[in-house]
Design a protein around this motif. Structure first.
Motif, mmCIF file in Angstrom:
data_model
loop_
_atom_site.group_PDB
_atom_site.id
_atom_site.type_symbol
_atom_site.label_atom_id
_atom_site.label_comp_id
_atom_site.label_asym_id
_atom_site.label_seq_id
_atom_site.Cartn_x
_atom_site.Cartn_y
_atom_site.Cartn_z
ATOM 1 N N ASP A 1 0.095 -1.151 -0.041
ATOM 2 C CA ASP A 1 -0.270 -0.468 -0.032
ATOM 3 C C ASP A 1 0.956 1.573 -0.286
ATOM 4 O O ASP A 1 0.276 2.274 -0.207
ATOM 5 C CB ASP A 1 -0.809 0.205 1.449
ATOM 6 N N ASP A 2 1.990 1.138 0.272
ATOM 7 C CA ASP A 2 2.864 2.320 0.714
ATOM 8 C C ASP A 2 3.330 2.529 -0.757
ATOM 9 O O ASP A 2 3.633 3.931 -1.472
ATOM 10 C CB ASP A 2 3.985 2.356 1.039
ATOM 11 N N ASP A 3 3.892 1.861 -1.695
ATOM 12 C CA ASP A 3 4.107 1.613 -2.949
ATOM 13 C C ASP A 3 3.864 2.699 -4.360
ATOM 14 O O ASP A 3 4.054 2.817 -5.097
ATOM 15 C CB ASP A 3 5.389 1.251 -3.291
#
Length: 71
Positions: free
Chosen positions: A44-46
């Motif tokens: 989800d962060d990238d």
């Protein structure tokens, strides 16, 4: 005596289950079964949001997963 009460209750519950299934199908809940299963594999962060992923993957074939060709 109990069976006379349980049969109508069972039929009502069956009717509610059929109605709920038809309602979800008409609302499109079963249209895309593959994307939610693949969401767990993304970080989800990238990664950008799903709408961006879907629009970019349909326009560029380089983003699709491919297996290496055997020579």
């Amino acid at each position: 005596m109990r069976i006379l009460l349980l049969v109508p209750i069972g039929l009502v519950l069956l009717g509610l289950a059929v109605w709920a299934f038809v309602w979800t199908v008409r609302r499109g809940q079963f249209d895309d079964l593959d994307t939610p299963a693949l969401d767990i594999l993304t970080n989800d962060d990238d990664t950008p949001r799903r709408s961006t992923i879907l629009s970019s993957s349909s326009t560029s074939p380089s983003t699709s997963l491919r297996t290496p060709d055997a020579d």
